[in-house]
Design a protein around this motif. Sequence first.
Motif, PDB file in Angstrom:
ATOM      1  N   HIS A 158     -17.954  12.393  23.741  1.00  0.00           N
ATOM      2  CA  HIS A 158     -16.793  13.248  24.006  1.00  0.00           C
ATOM      3  C   HIS A 158     -16.797  13.547  25.493  1.00  0.00           C
ATOM      4  O   HIS A 158     -17.732  14.154  26.004  1.00  0.00           O
ATOM      5  CB  HIS A 158     -16.902  14.532  23.175  1.00  0.00           C
ATOM      6  N   LEU A 159     -15.773  13.095  26.185  1.00  0.00           N
ATOM      7  CA  LEU A 159     -15.615  13.367  27.608  1.00  0.00           C
ATOM      8  C   LEU A 159     -14.512  14.397  27.790  1.00  0.00           C
ATOM      9  O   LEU A 159     -13.438  14.284  27.193  1.00  0.00           O
ATOM     10  CB  LEU A 159     -15.250  12.086  28.368  1.00  0.00           C
ATOM     11  N   GLN A 160     -14.788  15.390  28.609  1.00  0.00           N
ATOM     12  CA  GLN A 160     -13.781  16.415  28.902  1.00  0.00           C
ATOM     13  C   GLN A 160     -13.705  16.621  30.415  1.00  0.00           C
ATOM     14  O   GLN A 160     -14.726  16.656  31.099  1.00  0.00           O
ATOM     15  CB  GLN A 160     -14.140  17.733  28.217  1.00  0.00           C
ATOM     16  N   LEU A 161     -12.484  16.732  30.917  1.00  0.00           N
ATOM     17  CA  LEU A 161     -12.291  17.011  32.337  1.00  0.00           C
ATOM     18  C   LEU A 161     -10.976  17.734  32.538  1.00  0.00           C
ATOM     19  O   LEU A 161     -10.130  17.792  31.644  1.00  0.00           O
ATOM     20  CB  LEU A 161     -12.339  15.725  33.166  1.00  0.00           C
ATOM     21  N   GLN A 162     -10.799  18.273  33.739  1.00  0.00           N
ATOM     22  CA  GLN A 162      -9.545  18.909  34.105  1.00  0.00           C
ATOM     23  C   GLN A 162      -8.987  18.236  35.353  1.00  0.00           C
ATOM     24  O   GLN A 162      -9.740  17.824  36.244  1.00  0.00           O
ATOM     25  CB  GLN A 162      -9.744  20.405  34.356  1.00  0.00           C
ATOM     26  N   PHE A 163      -7.650  18.127  35.400  1.00  0.00           N
ATOM     27  CA  PHE A 163      -6.988  17.573  36.581  1.00  0.00           C
ATOM     28  C   PHE A 163      -5.729  18.373  36.893  1.00  0.00           C
ATOM     29  O   PHE A 163      -5.157  19.033  36.027  1.00  0.00           O
ATOM     30  CB  PHE A 163      -6.623  16.097  36.377  1.00  0.00           C
ATOM     31  N   LYS A 164      -5.310  18.300  38.142  1.00  0.00           N
ATOM     32  CA  LYS A 164      -3.987  18.808  38.521  1.00  0.00           C
ATOM     33  C   LYS A 164      -3.454  17.953  39.668  1.00  0.00           C
ATOM     34  O   LYS A 164      -4.215  17.341  40.428  1.00  0.00           O
ATOM     35  CB  LYS A 164      -4.047  20.280  38.939  1.00  0.00           C
ATOM     36  N   TRP A 165      -2.132  17.927  39.781  1.00  0.00           N
ATOM     37  CA  TRP A 165      -1.494  17.113  40.800  1.00  0.00           C
ATOM     38  C   TRP A 165      -1.470  17.833  42.140  1.00  0.00           C
ATOM     39  O   TRP A 165      -1.318  19.048  42.209  1.00  0.00           O
ATOM     40  CB  TRP A 165      -0.065  16.760  40.391  1.00  0.00           C
ATOM     41  N   GLY A 166      -1.603  17.038  43.204  1.00  0.00           N
ATOM     42  CA  GLY A 166      -1.394  17.532  44.547  1.00  0.00           C
ATOM     43  C   GLY A 166       0.053  17.297  44.960  1.00  0.00           C
ATOM     44  O   GLY A 166       0.934  17.065  44.124  1.00  0.00           O
ATOM     45  N   ALA A 167       0.301  17.309  46.280  1.00  0.00           N
ATOM     46  CA  ALA A 167       1.667  17.186  46.783  1.00  0.00           C
ATOM     47  C   ALA A 167       1.989  15.809  47.347  1.00  0.00           C
ATOM     48  O   ALA A 167       3.160  15.446  47.459  1.00  0.00           O
ATOM     49  CB  ALA A 167       1.898  18.242  47.872  1.00  0.00           C
ATOM     50  N   LEU A 168       0.964  15.022  47.691  1.00  0.00           N
ATOM     51  CA  LEU A 168       1.186  13.781  48.427  1.00  0.00           C
ATOM     52  C   LEU A 168       1.394  12.580  47.511  1.00  0.00           C
ATOM     53  O   LEU A 168       0.828  12.500  46.417  1.00  0.00           O
ATOM     54  CB  LEU A 168      -0.004  13.501  49.348  1.00  0.00           C
ATOM     55  N   SER A 169       2.201  11.649  47.990  1.00  0.00           N
ATOM     56  CA  SER A 169       2.324  10.340  47.336  1.00  0.00           C
ATOM     57  C   SER A 169       2.517   9.294  48.433  1.00  0.00           C
ATOM     58  O   SER A 169       2.938   9.615  49.550  1.00  0.00           O
ATOM     59  CB  SER A 169       3.477  10.312  46.328  1.00  0.00           C
ATOM     60  N   GLU A 216      -0.319  10.385  34.216  1.00  0.00           N
ATOM     61  CA  GLU A 216       0.906  10.218  34.997  1.00  0.00           C
ATOM     62  C   GLU A 216       1.870  11.326  34.599  1.00  0.00           C
ATOM     63  O   GLU A 216       1.936  11.707  33.431  1.00  0.00           O
ATOM     64  CB  GLU A 216       1.539   8.848  34.726  1.00  0.00           C
ATOM     65  N   GLU A 217       2.608  11.836  35.563  1.00  0.00           N
ATOM     66  CA  GLU A 217       3.537  12.927  35.283  1.00  0.00           C
ATOM     67  C   GLU A 217       4.459  12.570  34.124  1.00  0.00           C
ATOM     68  O   GLU A 217       5.196  11.586  34.175  1.00  0.00           O
ATOM     69  CB  GLU A 217       4.368  13.249  36.523  1.00  0.00           C
ATOM     70  N   GLY A 218       4.402  13.353  33.056  1.00  0.00           N
ATOM     71  CA  GLY A 218       5.246  13.139  31.888  1.00  0.00           C
ATOM     72  C   GLY A 218       4.729  12.119  30.907  1.00  0.00           C
ATOM     73  O   GLY A 218       5.221  12.042  29.774  1.00  0.00           O
ATOM     74  N   ASN A 219       3.740  11.332  31.308  1.00  0.00           N
ATOM     75  CA  ASN A 219       3.241  10.257  30.439  1.00  0.00           C
ATOM     76  C   ASN A 219       1.746  10.355  30.184  1.00  0.00           C
ATOM     77  O   ASN A 219       1.133   9.389  29.714  1.00  0.00           O
ATOM     78  CB  ASN A 219       3.548   8.894  31.075  1.00  0.00           C
ATOM     79  N   THR A 220       1.151  11.493  30.492  1.00  0.00           N
ATOM     80  CA  THR A 220      -0.286  11.637  30.316  1.00  0.00           C
ATOM     81  C   THR A 220      -0.658  11.555  28.842  1.00  0.00           C
ATOM     82  O   THR A 220      -0.128  12.293  28.013  1.00  0.00           O
ATOM     83  CB  THR A 220      -0.769  12.974  30.917  1.00  0.00           C
ATOM     84  N   GLY A 221      -1.561  10.633  28.540  1.00  0.00           N
ATOM     85  CA  GLY A 221      -1.970  10.373  27.162  1.00  0.00           C
ATOM     86  C   GLY A 221      -1.601   8.994  26.678  1.00  0.00           C
ATOM     87  O   GLY A 221      -2.083   8.535  25.637  1.00  0.00           O
TER      88      GLY A 221
END
Length: 278
Positions: free
Chosen positions: A101-112, A149-154
Amino acid sequence: MKKAGLALAIFFCAIALAFTTTVKKDHWKSLFNGKDLSGWDTYLGPPLDDAGKPVTNEPVSLNNDPKQVFSVVKDNGENVIRISGEGWGAIISHKEYENYHLQLQFKWGALSWGQKKGKKKDSGLLYHSVGKYGADYGAWMRAQEFQVEEGNTGDYWGCAGGMADIPAIKKSETEYIYDKLGAMYTFSQESKQGRHCIKQGDAEKPSGQWNTLDLYCHGDTSMHFVNGKLMMVLYHNRQLEKGQELPLTKGKIQLQSEGAELFYRQIRVQPIDKLPAF
């Protein structure tokens, strides 16, 4: 006195049982020491132009990161992993994992960057990673992808020969959505369905907020959860190697750089002997 003594004994037994159960279930091991990228390698593919085409065939390669695409930075007083997204590649765990079982947290930054600029921010959690570096798009090892990916995570993607059977409903000639009651389809770069299956539902938080991902892998089955919600179940995880289908049930972990800035924290893993009920 006898009743009081019995009640006291039951009370202490309950405490002992609770403690034993907690200890037995908690076998988490952190994959990020909160200081640096010890335990991980970095890999970057060839530099790309704004159209996504390689500027050169020479990758920046293993543990060579002149632009500091991968680093550890402060976020509200906490050390977190920053992936700038400037370049396609990944940090790759030194160790392989199986039945976990792997668990992590992520959040998006501002750059692309580049061809991803102004589009949905993109990354990915790649698991059961095996084989040579840069096998997929010159940037990633063969793996199963838990899309970030924004809106497609999972979502699911099979990378460089990764494949799986997933129950799904056919939405169009190119789109299949996970449904546990759907027909079973094989997703791979060689199959009619392609190598992408869309998750069911949406649980991602707005950009800039922390999201929790849970990945369960046991035997040849894996499960993708976003913020506690099941996105999909993959069966018969395997790989295509020189025309043969071989098991793909263990491997390294990759966290992608794919044109967008994001942050990771609280990356941890523990062994499991079964999958959660769903």
